[in-house]
Motif scaffolding. Structure first.
Motif, PDB file in Angstrom:
ATOM      1  N   ALA A 142     -23.312  21.476  11.017  1.00  0.00           N
ATOM      2  CA  ALA A 142     -22.013  22.187  11.018  1.00  0.00           C
ATOM      3  C   ALA A 142     -21.272  21.312  10.767  1.00  0.00           C
ATOM      4  N   GLN A 143     -21.272  20.441  11.834  1.00  0.00           N
ATOM      5  CA  GLN A 143     -20.717  19.328  12.905  1.00  0.00           C
ATOM      6  C   GLN A 143     -20.451  17.829  11.538  1.00  0.00           C
ATOM      7  N   ALA A 144     -21.053  18.173  10.801  1.00  0.00           N
ATOM      8  CA  ALA A 144     -21.507  16.564   9.883  1.00  0.00           C
ATOM      9  C   ALA A 144     -21.269  17.331   8.278  1.00  0.00           C
ATOM     10  N   TYR A 145     -21.603  18.520   8.148  1.00  0.00           N
ATOM     11  CA  TYR A 145     -21.767  19.458   6.522  1.00  0.00           C
ATOM     12  C   TYR A 145     -20.641  20.549   6.756  1.00  0.00           C
ATOM     13  N   GLY A 146     -20.533  21.402   7.694  1.00  0.00           N
ATOM     14  CA  GLY A 146     -19.529  22.554   7.286  1.00  0.00           C
ATOM     15  C   GLY A 146     -20.659  23.675   7.831  1.00  0.00           C
ATOM     16  N   LYS A 147     -19.214  24.661   7.477  1.00  0.00           N
ATOM     17  CA  LYS A 147     -19.808  26.437   7.707  1.00  0.00           C
ATOM     18  C   LYS A 147     -20.695  26.278   6.267  1.00  0.00           C
ATOM     19  N   THR A 148     -21.565  27.397   6.261  1.00  0.00           N
ATOM     20  CA  THR A 148     -22.218  27.849   5.132  1.00  0.00           C
ATOM     21  C   THR A 148     -20.983  27.891   4.077  1.00  0.00           C
ATOM     22  N   ALA A 149     -20.476  28.481   4.269  1.00  0.00           N
ATOM     23  CA  ALA A 149     -19.048  28.813   3.013  1.00  0.00           C
ATOM     24  C   ALA A 149     -18.631  27.309   2.373  1.00  0.00           C
ATOM     25  N   ASP A 150     -18.987  26.173   2.988  1.00  0.00           N
ATOM     26  CA  ASP A 150     -18.640  25.176   3.225  1.00  0.00           C
ATOM     27  C   ASP A 150     -19.205  24.434   1.864  1.00  0.00           C
ATOM     28  N   ASN A 151     -19.999  25.072   1.386  1.00  0.00           N
ATOM     29  CA  ASN A 151     -21.559  24.575   0.595  1.00  0.00           C
ATOM     30  C   ASN A 151     -21.965  25.729  -0.077  1.00  0.00           C
ATOM     31  N   VAL A 152     -21.105  26.431  -0.733  1.00  0.00           N
ATOM     32  CA  VAL A 152     -21.511  27.794  -1.948  1.00  0.00           C
ATOM     33  C   VAL A 152     -20.388  26.817  -2.845  1.00  0.00           C
ATOM     34  N   ARG A 153     -21.168  26.985  -3.984  1.00  0.00           N
ATOM     35  CA  ARG A 153     -20.529  26.517  -5.282  1.00  0.00           C
ATOM     36  C   ARG A 153     -19.477  28.037  -5.605  1.00  0.00           C
ATOM     37  N   ARG A 154     -21.021  28.604  -6.023  1.00  0.00           N
ATOM     38  CA  ARG A 154     -20.720  30.037  -6.625  1.00  0.00           C
ATOM     39  C   ARG A 154     -21.960  31.246  -5.648  1.00  0.00           C
ATOM     40  N   LEU A 155     -21.126  32.364  -6.540  1.00  0.00           N
ATOM     41  CA  LEU A 155     -22.626  33.602  -6.265  1.00  0.00           C
ATOM     42  C   LEU A 155     -22.507  34.558  -6.843  1.00  0.00           C
ATOM     43  N   GLU A 156     -23.641  35.056  -6.993  1.00  0.00           N
ATOM     44  CA  GLU A 156     -23.944  35.942  -8.305  1.00  0.00           C
ATOM     45  C   GLU A 156     -24.075  37.307  -6.817  1.00  0.00           C
ATOM     46  N   VAL A 157     -22.589  38.232  -7.664  1.00  0.00           N
ATOM     47  CA  VAL A 157     -22.711  39.772  -6.287  1.00  0.00           C
ATOM     48  C   VAL A 157     -22.935  40.611  -7.087  1.00  0.00           C
TER      49      VAL A 157
END
Length: 1010
Positions: A142-157
């Motif tokens: 995450a130091q380079a790529y961020g948290k999971t939220a920063d890498n989620v484009r869309r969610l089907e919920v």
């Protein structure tokens, strides 16, 4: 549920017990468990729950440390079937996946595109994408790529009331369109906008602006400047708002090269003080920290010693990873940092590595923090509870000093401090007393004080593990009343009846409620056990508590643990699931679904598919030894009762093998005659698909006596005792004969016990521990002269050798002869490397080989000596990291186990054997491994390392030489002509050459008797 859901619906006691807790301090017995076969089936299960008003818990890998994955609810386990990567768009660097896919498996499938999902928690081998989205996971990268939220484009919920839709960033035009469409989706979007507008000022000022704020709902993602991103707002909501059905992810390129820089410091506080300066001069992919306490624990537990030996001088360390398009580019980035901070890579406190294997081991040492600190050798229990706080990196040093002062004030000293220091995230485990009312009260007081402390630094209660029950009650101390009220309004909007993972984050259960232990935990009184559990204060109860829920037993590749989970993908058949059921069996809680103690059918069924491979003993970070626990349970479960037929047929194998000496050919004929064999298997509880191994006509002990060699003196330093285990004596005597040749070539004088002896392995594996103890005591009497003289005991069968090194000392730790036996027992490779004269060299073979280490050797004995010996012998060894062979002694022979046994073998070993070149050797020291290879239609025969070395003594000969083949036929004396032909053919197929003793080794015969 069963009528409407395409899935496995389980409301039985065993399933409920296995899912009663996660990786946290908390425990809540679920109502039931549903394992849907598709995402649609999971949605239907939630619909059924909604009709009955039942709470729902979506669960992935179950590794959460805040109590997110334990609840009195219907658990939807997405991991077994809903684990597909559905699509990849390499151009846009995106993919769509189901929630149950494990991160390592996702990245393995993405690797062919040169892409990966950026965040990588330390549990990457078992955590699922859905769980990462639920917790907003981070990890070192995450130091380079961020948290999971920063890498989620869309969610089907999916909401509890049945709305199923895709969410993501929402433009003004899309927002207006959603509102115009109306319905439940329009209601949710309007409500989210109203919450964001009403609390906008509080959100902008009350959310810590630090890299690792994971606590609370992501209301900041709903602000206009952040694109009203509903997918990111729902990420980290821990299943309390929606269930995630699909995720579209943003991907990053896999780096071409990596370099790791390790910097040493006098203490962890000084290391933390230096983090801001380092970040001024570089942008590393990772910036991790290990303190001296963790290093001390690793040394005391003999874990990751190779990595520690490579660390530079210091008592705490920062590990920085740099990436680049080439090794030079990655190295240059590290060297630029060193120049900027006025250090040299030649300094004693600096290590720079661009060796990927070495770097991986270093990072594994850091990832092992939770396991290493969970059960320190000083026998203190350590727990979660404040393992995850985070502050701004430039305030980290001060925060750590104040946190250490708080530890001292409460008497929680000697806690390790480590973590993701580049983003100010601190991990630790604390020796809370969670067994007494006063201890629990102190625990509560500490976390309240700690919450106030981190809030005073502008930090976050959680830097990656989320809130759950561990921190939900404390959120008001961090965010204040208005924002906590806003969280409640968001929860009420999505889940007005509080049915989605209730009691977590919003309206949370108290931080000191629902504890796995707690002041009300009253396990049944102590039971006299067969094993003495010397590493657990002599307590079976304490041994069971070793499992802290990390879930490494749920990994899909690498290592040995846990073959039954890999074959079934069932929580109940993981080491962790079995440990949970054993914990429930202890009877400490009134609501335990397991109520029959040692007679529990649920525990028996869960242990039935345990292969007793002992992989967990070495691969589990906290050393859970399920093979031992299984043997202990079986001993008590069947005490005074009739046992299953295989316990008599296979558990007493050494006796039947001894009795076979009256007529080995007749015994073989009965075991393989079609009708008699089928009837015998049925009576013995042996699977019909299995073939009984052939008894040798001449066992090794008879061959040894006929050889007429004088017994050497025990005091002669050249003497070694060759242990005649049941398998090398009665089934494969050619292996022991080969070992004799190799040991004599190395200058040893060989002693062999003059009477039949046994280690007791088969009685241990079937839980007949009283018999096993008597067998061991008899063996000790026979071996006593050599034990007293300090003579090395050389074992050929790894499982039997492991009994002497592990099981016997744990069963009789007070016996001095047992201690001597454990110290003096060694493998053939260890004896040849460590006891042979310095001028001895192993016979040269110059062959390639596929090598399968036995599970017990991996777990107890180690394989380094074998690898080195093969190197010296010129064997180019491909040592498999393919897991268990699947046979595992009696397991694969028992009726009902054959299908799983073969499935496990096909996960790694058997395909590797089939792919081995015809001219290459297949080496497997374990009798089970060799049997599985021979009975699994691989077309190959595996040999023992002793045989391979003996081949070097013989020297190879052309396979098609007629005189040599004729000589082999004259030397062979198999049970029948077909076996002789098969042996000769197998020799050619396995080795590509025929040696003077090839058929002899394969068939265990000396003269033609056909």
């Amino acid at each position: 549920m069963r009528r409407r859901v395409d899935g496995e619906v389980r409301f039985d006691a065993g399933s409920r017990g296995a899912y009663s807790t996660d990786g946290s301090n908390y425990r809540q017995v679920p109502i039931g468990v549903v394992v849907p076969r598709s995402v649609g089936a999971g949605a239907e299960a939630i619909a059924v729950c909604a009709e009955y008003g039942l709470p729902v818990l979506s669960r992935g890998g179950g590794t959460s440390l805040g109590g997110q994955c334990t609840n009195h609810a219907v658990v939807i386990d997405w991991t077994k079937y809903c684990n597909r990567l559905l699509s990849v768009d390499p151009g846009n660097r995106t993919c769509v996946a189901e929630p149950g896919i494990v991160l390592d498996e996702l990245n393995r499938q993405l690797s062919s595109y040169g892409l990966k999902f950026g965040p990588k928690p330390s549990t990457h081998g078992q955590c699922t994408l859905g769980g990462m989205i639920g917790n907003n996971s981070c990890g070192a990268t995450a130091q380079a790529y961020g948290k999971t939220a920063d890498n989620v484009r869309r969610l089907e919920v999916l909401t509890y009331d049945g709305l199923r839709c895709w969410t993501g960033p929402t433009s003004r035009e899309e927002y207006e369109k959603i509102l115009a469409t109306g319905g439940r989706r329009g209601e949710l979007y309007r409500g989210m906008r109203e919450i964001a507008d009403q609390y906008m000022a509080d959100i902008r000022t009350g959310f810590p602006h630090i890299p690792r704020r994971v606590s609370g709902y992501n209301l900041d993602s709903l602000l206009p400047e952040n694109g009203f991103n509903v997918a990111r707002a729902l990420t980290g909501s821990e299943g309390t708002l929606v269930a995630v059905l699909h995720a579209e992810l943003e991907l990053v390129p896999v780096p071409a090269a990596e370099a790791t820089l390790v910097l040493g410091y006098p203490d962890i506080f000084t290391a933390a003080d230096d983090v801001p300066r380092l970040l001024e001069h570089c942008e590393p992919t990772m910036l991790e920290a290990i303190d001296g306490r963790m290093a001390q624990l690793m040394r005391e537990q003999h874990a990751y010693l190779d990595s520690l030996d490579r660390f530079p001088d210091g008592d705490s360390w920062l590990l920085l990873q740099f990436t680049g398009d080439s090794e030079q580019e990655a190295d240059d980035a590290a060297r630029r940092l060193l120049r900027a901070i006025d250090r040299s890579e030649h300094n004693a406190c600096v290590v720079l590595s661009d060796d990927p294997a070495r770097e991986e081991e270093m990072l594994k040492a850091r990832e092992a923090g939770l396991g290493v600190t969970a059960r320190p050798p000083d026998d203190r229990e350590t727990w979660e509870g404040w393992e995850d706080s985070a502050v701004a990196p430039d305030r980290l040093g001060g925060y750590l000093r104040d946190l250490e002062s708080l530890f001292t004030e409460f008497g929680y000293q000697l806690s390790s401090l480590y973590g993701h220091f580049g983003q100010g995230c601190v991990h630790t485990r604390i020796p809370f007393d969670l067994r007494s009312a006063n201890g629990v009260a102190e625990f509560r007081r500490f976390v309240e004080r700690a919450a106030d402390l981190v809030a005073s630094y502008g930090g976050s209660l959680s830097g990656e593990h989320g809130d759950g029950q561990a921190r939900g009650e404390l959120l008001v101390r961090m965010f204040g009343e208005p924002l906590v009220r806003a969280f409640g309004e968001l929860k009420a909007l999505f889940d007005p009846d509080h049915r989605m993972n209730p009691g977590k984050v919003v309206r949370p259960n108290p931080v000191d409620a629902d504890l796995r232990l707690g002041a009300r935990w009253r396990p049944d009184g102590p039971t006299t056990t067969y094993f003495r559990y010397p590493h657990d204060e002599g307590s079976f109860d304490r041994a069971v508590l070793r499992c802290v829920g990390i879930g490494q037993c749920r990994s899909h590749s690498g290592g040995v643990m846990c073959p039954s989970y890999r074959g079934t993908l069932e929580e109940e058949h993981s080491t962790r699931g079995r440990a949970r059921l054993l914990f429930e069996m202890l009877g400490g809680h009134a609501d335990s679904p397991v109520s029959d103690g040692w007679r529990s059918v649920e525990v028996r069924d869960a242990l039935d598919l345990c292969l007793a491979c002992k992989g967990c003993k070495s691969d589990c970070p906290v050393g859970v030894d399920m093979a031992t626990y299984k043997a202990e349970f079986l001993a008590h479960h069947y005490a005074g009762r009739l046992r299953p037929a295989p316990h008599y047929a296979l558990g007493w194998l050494p006796l039947w093998a001894l009795l076979s000496r009256a007529g080995p050919r007749a015994a073989n004929a009965v075991l393989h005659a079609p009708l008699l064999a089928a009837l015998g298997k049925r009576l013995a509880g042996v699977d019909a698909e299995r073939q009984a191994p052939l008894f040798a006509e001449q066992p090794f002990l008879q061959w040894w006596r006929e050889r007429g060699m004088p017994q050497p003196w025990p005091s002669d330093p050249r003497t070694v005792v060759l242990w005649p285990d049941t398998f090398s004596n009665y089934f494969h005597p050619h292996i022991a004969q080969a070992a004799v040749r190799v040991l004599e070539d190395a200058g040893f004088r060989i002693a062999v016990p003059a009477e039949p002896v046994c280690c007791g392995l088969t009685w241990i594996s079937t839980g007949q521990l009283g018999v096993a103890r008597r067998v061991l005591r008899r063996t000790l009497r026979v071996l006593r002269p050599w034990l007293e003289a300090g003579t090395a005991i050389v074992g050929l069968e790894p499982s039997c050798t492991a009994v002497f090194r592990s099981d016997a000392p744990e069963m009789m730790p007070e016996d001095e002869d047992v201690r001597r036996l454990a110290q003096q027992t060694m493998t053939l490779a260890e004896a040849l490397l460590n006891r042979a004269p310095d001028d001895w060299q192993p016979p040269g073979l110059a062959r390639t080989a596929t090598v399968q280490p036995h599970c017990h050797q991996h777990a107890v004995l180690g394989f380094d000596a074998d690898t080195e010996l093969m190197r010296r012998a010129g064997i180019i060894a491909d040592v498999l990291d393919a897991g268990c062979c699947g046979l595992a002694g009696n397991f694969g022979f028992e009726r009902g186990h054959h299908e799983l046994s073969m499935r496990i073998g096909e996960l790694g070993l058997l395909p590797a054997v089939r792919a081995t070149a015809p001219s290459a050797l297949v080496i497997a020291d374990g009798f089970s491994c060799r049997t599985q290879i021979e009975q699994a239609a691989t077309g190959r025969r595996a040999m023992h390392l002793a045989e391979a070395l003996a081949m070097g003594l013989d020297g190879p000969a052309p396979a098609d030489h007629p005189e040599k083949l004729g000589a082999l036929r004259q030397q062979s004396r198999p049970a029948d002509a077909r076996l002789a032909a098969a042996a000769a053919a197998a020799a050619v197929a396995a080795t590509g050459t025929v040696t003077a003793s090839a058929v002899h080794r394969l068939a265990g015969r000396r003269r033609n008797h056909s």
